[in-house]
Design an enzyme around this catalytic site. Structure first.
Site, mmCIF file in Angstrom:
data_model
loop_
_atom_site.group_PDB
_atom_site.id
_atom_site.type_symbol
_atom_site.label_atom_id
_atom_site.label_comp_id
_atom_site.label_asym_id
_atom_site.label_seq_id
_atom_site.Cartn_x
_atom_site.Cartn_y
_atom_site.Cartn_z
ATOM 1 N N ALA A 145 1.010 -1.371 0.234
ATOM 2 C CA ALA A 145 0.193 -0.096 0.230
ATOM 3 C C ALA A 145 1.267 1.180 -0.275
ATOM 4 O O ALA A 145 1.664 1.824 0.453
ATOM 5 C CB ALA A 145 -1.005 0.167 1.143
ATOM 6 N N HIS A 146 0.604 2.311 -1.150
ATOM 7 C CA HIS A 146 1.240 4.092 -0.545
ATOM 8 C C HIS A 146 0.445 4.593 -1.869
ATOM 9 O O HIS A 146 -0.630 3.472 -2.548
ATOM 10 C CB HIS A 146 2.552 3.221 -1.501
ATOM 11 C CG HIS A 146 3.208 2.726 -2.723
ATOM 12 N ND1 HIS A 146 2.300 1.519 -3.225
ATOM 13 C CD2 HIS A 146 2.904 3.289 -3.898
ATOM 14 C CE1 HIS A 146 2.362 1.637 -4.674
ATOM 15 N NE2 HIS A 146 2.545 2.645 -5.071
ATOM 16 N N ALA A 147 1.356 5.507 -1.686
ATOM 17 C CA ALA A 147 0.442 7.159 -2.459
ATOM 18 C C ALA A 147 2.039 7.804 -2.211
ATOM 19 O O ALA A 147 2.484 7.065 -2.793
ATOM 20 C CB ALA A 147 -0.653 7.165 -1.199
#
Lengths: 148, 90
Positions: free
Chosen positions: A65-67
């Site tokens: 998960a990352h932005a």
């Protein structure tokens, strides 16, 4: 370049999550606990998946998960969340997910080499199962190579 | 030869694809310039790419391209990458 720092406060083991959103929220909470992100970063990670689909499930059982870098990121950091019961992200091949990594990165340029280290950890095909089974934060740090 | 790895953010998964693609190419004795990119920068980054590496989710968004689009399922499985890259290049 080493992996983004993984501190004990960013490790949550055997957590309960009803669905993938909750699982990603836990990763966000872990990044907040270690000082890498603001609370809004979890929403950004969720938005990436809402927008683009479950591509963050990059290997069987593992979500990254990352932005993108932005004001919600305070420092480079990594979080590890393992789930008591795996959840589905809707990925055609790699569901269900038992390990969620949270990644916060403050700038894109500095980042690609530290990602190479993630590849070093997980190109070992036993790493995901080892993480899912880890009982202590020390074990997680050892698997992630953070304690060497 | 130019290869572009695409993901939504251009930092996480495409970075891993780039690293592992470089490893596999080296093993195969092939030279290529591998770039990590996100959908927003795709048009400029992939204009002269021969191969695009990505997940199934992005195939529609990538749309029409002259490049070979290769869909990778397990980003850490270098055998899968090797097999698919060899097939595309062979």
């Amino acid at each position: 370049m080493p992996l983004p720092p993984l501190s004990e406060s960013a490790i949550i083991l055997g957590a309960d999550a009803a669905d993938w959103r909750e699982a990603v929220r836990l990763a966000g909470r872990a990044l907040v606990a270690s000082g890498a992100a603001r609370p809004g970063y979890a929403d950004e990670m969720i938005r990436m998946i809402d927008e683009h689909g479950p591509y963050v499930v990059i290997a069987p059982g593992l979500a990254l998960a990352h932005a993108r870098p932005g004001p919600e990121v305070l420092a480079d950091g990594l979080a590890v969340v393992t789930l008591a019961t795996p959840v589905a992200f809707g990925h055609p091949h790699n569901d269900p997910v038992s390990v969620v990594l949270g990644l916060a990165i403050s700038s894109v340029s500095a980042h690609l080499e530290s990602i190479a280290e993630l590849a070093n950890v997980f190109n070992d095909s036993s790493a995901i199962a080892d993480l899912a089974a880890a009982k202590t934060a020390d074990e997680v740090m050892r698997i992630m190579g953070s304690s060497e | 030869m130019k290869i572009v790895a695409i993901c939504g953010a251009g930092i996480g998964s495409s970075g891993i694809l780039k690293v592992n693609a470089e490893r596999v190419l080296k093993r195969l004795g092939l030279e290529a310039d591998v770039t990590a990119a996100h959908l927003g920068s795709l048009l400029t980054d992939s204009a002269d790419a021969q191969i695009i590496l990505t997940s199934a989710e992005f195939v529609d968004a990538i749309g029409k391209t002259f490049a070979d689009v290769i869909v990778i399922e397990n980003y850490f499985d270098t055998d899968e990458l090797s097999r698919k890259l060899e097939a595309a290049l062979g």
